[in-house]
Motif scaffolding. Sequence first.
Motif, PDB file in Angstrom:
ATOM      1  N   ILE B  95       0.842  -1.203   0.000  1.00  0.00           N
ATOM      2  CA  ILE B  95       0.000   0.000   0.000  1.00  0.00           C
ATOM      3  C   ILE B  95       0.878   1.255   0.000  1.00  0.00           C
ATOM      4  CG2 ILE B  95      -1.656   1.341   1.368  1.00  0.00           C
ATOM      5  CD1 ILE B  95      -2.879  -1.316   2.257  1.00  0.00           C
ATOM      6  N   VAL B  96       1.907   1.257   0.846  1.00  0.00           N
ATOM      7  CA  VAL B  96       2.796   2.420   0.921  1.00  0.00           C
ATOM      8  C   VAL B  96       3.471   2.652  -0.433  1.00  0.00           C
ATOM      9  CG1 VAL B  96       4.917   3.316   1.946  1.00  0.00           C
ATOM     10  CG2 VAL B  96       3.185   2.256   3.398  1.00  0.00           C
ATOM     11  N   TRP B  98       2.511   1.678  -3.370  1.00  0.00           N
ATOM     12  CA  TRP B  98       1.469   2.078  -4.335  1.00  0.00           C
ATOM     13  C   TRP B  98       1.172   3.574  -4.223  1.00  0.00           C
ATOM     14  CZ3 TRP B  98      -1.326  -0.692  -8.013  1.00  0.00           C
ATOM     15  CH2 TRP B  98      -2.452  -0.058  -8.532  1.00  0.00           C
ATOM     16  N   VAL B  99       0.948   3.990  -2.978  1.00  0.00           N
ATOM     17  CA  VAL B  99       0.597   5.393  -2.723  1.00  0.00           C
ATOM     18  C   VAL B  99       1.750   6.316  -3.141  1.00  0.00           C
ATOM     19  CG1 VAL B  99       0.264   7.032  -0.839  1.00  0.00           C
ATOM     20  CG2 VAL B  99      -1.113   4.963  -0.941  1.00  0.00           C
ATOM     21  N   TYR B 103       0.325   8.295  -6.421  1.00  0.00           N
ATOM     22  CA  TYR B 103      -0.420   9.492  -6.071  1.00  0.00           C
ATOM     23  C   TYR B 103       0.520  10.642  -5.756  1.00  0.00           C
ATOM     24  CZ  TYR B 103      -3.937   5.864  -5.313  1.00  0.00           C
ATOM     25  OH  TYR B 103      -4.760   4.791  -5.462  1.00  0.00           O
ATOM     26  N   PHE B 105       0.604  13.923  -3.400  1.00  0.00           N
ATOM     27  CA  PHE B 105      -0.096  14.583  -2.304  1.00  0.00           C
ATOM     28  C   PHE B 105       0.942  15.301  -1.450  1.00  0.00           C
ATOM     29  CE2 PHE B 105       0.959  10.240  -1.312  1.00  0.00           C
ATOM     30  CZ  PHE B 105       1.520  10.307  -0.046  1.00  0.00           C
ATOM     31  N   ARG B 109       7.167  13.563  -0.504  1.00  0.00           N
ATOM     32  CA  ARG B 109       8.632  13.440  -0.510  1.00  0.00           C
ATOM     33  C   ARG B 109       9.180  13.060   0.863  1.00  0.00           C
ATOM     34  NH1 ARG B 109      11.845  14.420  -4.188  1.00  0.00           N
ATOM     35  NH2 ARG B 109      11.123  15.212  -6.188  1.00  0.00           N
ATOM     36  N   ILE B 111       7.554  11.572   3.284  1.00  0.00           N
ATOM     37  CA  ILE B 111       7.180  10.194   3.597  1.00  0.00           C
ATOM     38  C   ILE B 111       8.088   9.225   2.859  1.00  0.00           C
ATOM     39  CG2 ILE B 111       5.379   8.479   3.223  1.00  0.00           C
ATOM     40  CD1 ILE B 111       3.349  10.560   3.971  1.00  0.00           C
ATOM     41  N   ALA B 113      11.139   9.679   1.948  1.00  0.00           N
ATOM     42  CA  ALA B 113      12.453   9.638   2.598  1.00  0.00           C
ATOM     43  C   ALA B 113      12.374   8.864   3.914  1.00  0.00           C
ATOM     44  CB  ALA B 113      12.960  11.057   2.842  1.00  0.00           C
TER      45      ALA B 113
ATOM     46  N   ARG C  19      -8.533   6.555  -3.409  1.00  0.00           N
ATOM     47  CA  ARG C  19      -7.234   7.224  -3.276  1.00  0.00           C
ATOM     48  C   ARG C  19      -7.033   7.757  -1.880  1.00  0.00           C
ATOM     49  NH1 ARG C  19      -4.776   9.884  -8.028  1.00  0.00           N
ATOM     50  NH2 ARG C  19      -5.356   8.521  -9.712  1.00  0.00           N
ATOM     51  N   LEU C  22      -6.541   5.008   0.662  1.00  0.00           N
ATOM     52  CA  LEU C  22      -5.231   4.362   0.593  1.00  0.00           C
ATOM     53  C   LEU C  22      -4.135   5.273   1.134  1.00  0.00           C
ATOM     54  CD1 LEU C  22      -5.347   2.497  -2.842  1.00  0.00           C
ATOM     55  CD2 LEU C  22      -5.294   1.503  -0.561  1.00  0.00           C
ATOM     56  N   ILE C  23      -4.211   6.546   0.762  1.00  0.00           N
ATOM     57  CA  ILE C  23      -3.206   7.490   1.267  1.00  0.00           C
ATOM     58  C   ILE C  23      -3.310   7.561   2.793  1.00  0.00           C
ATOM     59  CG2 ILE C  23      -2.512   9.916   1.334  1.00  0.00           C
ATOM     60  CD1 ILE C  23      -3.350  10.153  -1.582  1.00  0.00           C
ATOM     61  N   ALA C  26      -1.824   4.438   4.398  1.00  0.00           N
ATOM     62  CA  ALA C  26      -0.359   4.425   4.329  1.00  0.00           C
ATOM     63  C   ALA C  26       0.227   5.386   5.359  1.00  0.00           C
ATOM     64  CB  ALA C  26       0.101   4.811   2.922  1.00  0.00           C
ATOM     65  N   LEU C  30       2.586   4.374   8.564  1.00  0.00           N
ATOM     66  CA  LEU C  30       3.941   4.910   8.713  1.00  0.00           C
ATOM     67  C   LEU C  30       4.046   5.744   9.984  1.00  0.00           C
ATOM     68  CD1 LEU C  30       4.758   5.851   5.029  1.00  0.00           C
ATOM     69  CD2 LEU C  30       5.456   3.849   6.324  1.00  0.00           C
ATOM     70  N   LEU C 266      19.164  10.361   6.141  1.00  0.00           N
ATOM     71  CA  LEU C 266      17.984  10.285   5.264  1.00  0.00           C
ATOM     72  C   LEU C 266      17.854  11.545   4.417  1.00  0.00           C
ATOM     73  CD1 LEU C 266      15.157   8.662   7.423  1.00  0.00           C
ATOM     74  CD2 LEU C 266      16.641   7.630   5.710  1.00  0.00           C
ATOM     75  N   ALA C 270      18.023  11.626   0.485  1.00  0.00           N
ATOM     76  CA  ALA C 270      16.914  12.157  -0.320  1.00  0.00           C
ATOM     77  C   ALA C 270      17.412  13.260  -1.253  1.00  0.00           C
ATOM     78  CB  ALA C 270      15.803  12.669   0.579  1.00  0.00           C
TER      79      ALA C 270
END
Lengths: 354, 291, 285
Positions: B95-96, B98-99, B103, B105, B109, B111, B113, C19, C22-23, C26, C30, C266, C270
């Motif tokens: 899921i992570v 995929w998102v 997508y 949003f 960026r 997230i 990292a 969408r 799912l966002i 996620a 996290l 990180l 990045a």
Amino acid sequence: MAIEIRNVEKTFGAFTALGGVSLDVRSGELLALLGPSGSGKTTLLRIIAGLDHADAGEVSFDGQDTRDRAARDRQVGFVFQHYALFRHMTVFDNVAFGLRVKRKAERPAEMDIRRRVDQLLTMVQLSHLATRYPSQLSGGQRQRVALARALAIEPKVLLLDEPFGALDAKVRKDLRKWLRHLHDDMNITSIFVTHDQEEALELADRVVVMNHGQIIQVGTPTEVYDTPADSFVFDFLGGVNRLNGVVDRGVARLDGHPVRVDGEVGAEGPALIYVRPHQVELGVAPADGVPEGKWSARVSMVHAAGPVARVELDLAGRALEAQLSRDRLSDLALEVGSWCTVDFRHARVFPAKA
Amino acid sequence: MTAAASTSGSAAPRRGRGFLAPTILPGFGTAFGFTLFYLCLIVLIPLGHMVLVAAGVGWTKFWAITLAPRVLHAFYISFGCALVAALVNAVFGLIVAWVLVRYRFPGRRIIDAMVDLPFALPTSVAGIALTAIYAPNGWVGAFAKAAGFKIAFTPIGIVIALVFVGLPFIVRTVEPVLQDLDAEVEEAAASLGATRWQTFTKVLLPAILPALLTGIALAFARGVGEYGSVIFIAGNIPAVSEIVPLLIVARLEQYDYAGATVIATAMLGLSFLMLLGINFLQRWTRSRHAR
Amino acid sequence: MPADPHSRRPAVGEGPLTRVALIGLAILFLAAFLALPLAAVFSQALAKGVGAFMKGLTDPDALQAVKLTLTVALIAVPLNLVFGVAASWAIAKFQFQGKSLLLALIDLPFSVSPVISGLVYVLLFGLHGSLGPWLRDQGVQIIFAVPGVVLATVFVTFPFVARELIPLMQEQGVEDEEAAIVLGASGWQTFRLVTLPNIRWGLLYGVLLCNARAMGEFGAVSVVSGHIRGKTNTMPLHVEILYNEYNFVAAFAVASLLALLALVTLAAKAALEWRFADQIAAAKR
């Protein structure tokens, strides 16, 4: 099924892909959308399929507006430029896909699916490869699988995006002929996108020439080839000689001699004279000067490989290309450095751009 | 892209032409020699030596040590928790990924990292932080206690630590595959009448599956050997929440070198089997998806 | 066909509700598994105020641990850097038999439990190990001393640089180098003037990851260090000792320093991916 397209517009950011396009597609015809890349032809095809939304305008199938019909409900067979075959499925499963994802009530029995897929594979001459994976097929074979897969759902319209673009020349020619026969047998309204004028002219019932998001001309191959709407179409549909001349009191002239012109001569002043290479007539230069109304040129190069010979000429400092049969070439006995007379059977005049 | 990308694969068509294919580039001897020397010195000799020591213990004793109930249970905990954690990660990692790939949003960026945090954060730091959260007096642990169950000092705690550790493996293995998926393939499915869910299960998932399996295997392998992030939250109660790496350390601290070596070698053997499996998976993926 | 990131809902894809769901899922996941632990580290470190936090950090043993961690990384990273460059030169630029075996062996330390990575050296150099008595007679101590810590760190960080460079250099091919050689450059000149500029960002990327692991390694180092305060304790080990002594504020204070290091790593990673995506792309695949 007939398709009416009315004032369809589509922009991508600052780029106008379609600037108000209207077109009627007749039921059962094979239509070519022809244009250079960026002309909007693929965008139009994707909007018909429901893969993109138009910003404005409407597309209707047999008079019914399609705005609220998602791609999956349109019964449109779409053949993608790079085929978009499902890599993890066999050829058979690829073709069966559209039948197997139908709602339970509409889904044929597995037996019927098998029969139908077998039929389709026979039709595209791939029965022997049913258990192969797409990666094990040649480009032409993949193309035919993609076609069979699109036909499996019995589409009302078949859309093909650059159907031969990714194939080599030999395969392309064969497939072209085969697709024409297939269309004649099945009679499904079909639209294909191409940037290859030869392909469009040879294959289509009608050709739609597009440029910069606009439709420039619609007509049969003969119509668009013989009477191009403007200099872009003339240019795009085949090799051409562009010669700087003038229009003087209603007569187009090149180096003072009048040029026979089809259609309008246009405004007075500098003009571009367009002549296709095969409309250039060459003659033996007589020893005592040049006959009235003709030009003389010096041969700078002769390409005599193939059925048609190409001769490059120097016409008073301009490069001119002529095409003639090999027989005619040997009759004239032309070689590099020799002189000949030049005349134009057909020419078109367009105003010279500033 | 380049020709080299295709020729650099393993089994080059060089049969019968000797060890090194002809080239005009210099430095192979030095580079290869140093590589081999350093590899042997740091990795192969020490590892091989351990296996030899384990072999010296003798077959009977080897099995007596590995098949002892406490050891077997530790293997069961280590492998079981690692498997559960890998499966949890398979779902959420997918899921992570995929998102992140599909997508756009705000905060994407950051997230993206942050997903690598478990790679960058020292395991002991992760360990004490997770314990602080899930211990009965911690932020989440207190809720669990009120609800009548424990997270820290049970296998659940171990699973949580291993989910933390394994997450980037899944996300980073699946991401490139998701990125490379051809949009045309989804459009083809849609124009053939598939619903979004059918497109996902029948077209996308099979394409992602090999990468997902590889990611699961990597996360699983890492989870089995994980030490630092687990020992704090596990509580290390023998036959309840004791993992194999901790058992090895415990034997070592008791100067039971034979025990430590045998258990470590058994674990190394199992890791090798997993490595073979991963290799096999990757090969299978490539052969299946070669264009 | 130019793609438009701002286009309205695409014709093919998930609906807006899916969408958002799912966002949300996620982000929630996290937040629970990544953000929460990070927040815990800093909040626990400051639980008793800034004074206690600073006291934990400035303790001589803590400072000694910082120093040792830096020292170990300063030895281990350059060693593995040199190895990584040599290995990737041999593997990416030449065709030879047994290449895939060599690749698998280089990856080996990734699939070995850190505890085993430490154990293998104890069995070799420890007092009861095969070479232990001989080393003792020579007056050399490796296990329960700094050399052991360095060795274990080198082992666990062994593949990092090579892993980044090999795919990158394979993708870049050999044409540039061959051109340089044909133009008369020496091997060393070719490497310095042609290869190195092509791989520098990938190299930095690998070094970054290698360094993060070197400074943060716990399991392998724990086995070989002997936990001697002020002598063989690295920062991650010091965190454990303090924690086990119920000195939570100090433990989390040192941990917060390591967490900061992780965050910097990180951010740098990045930034590298953002600016030089194409030059480290192969490694990310």
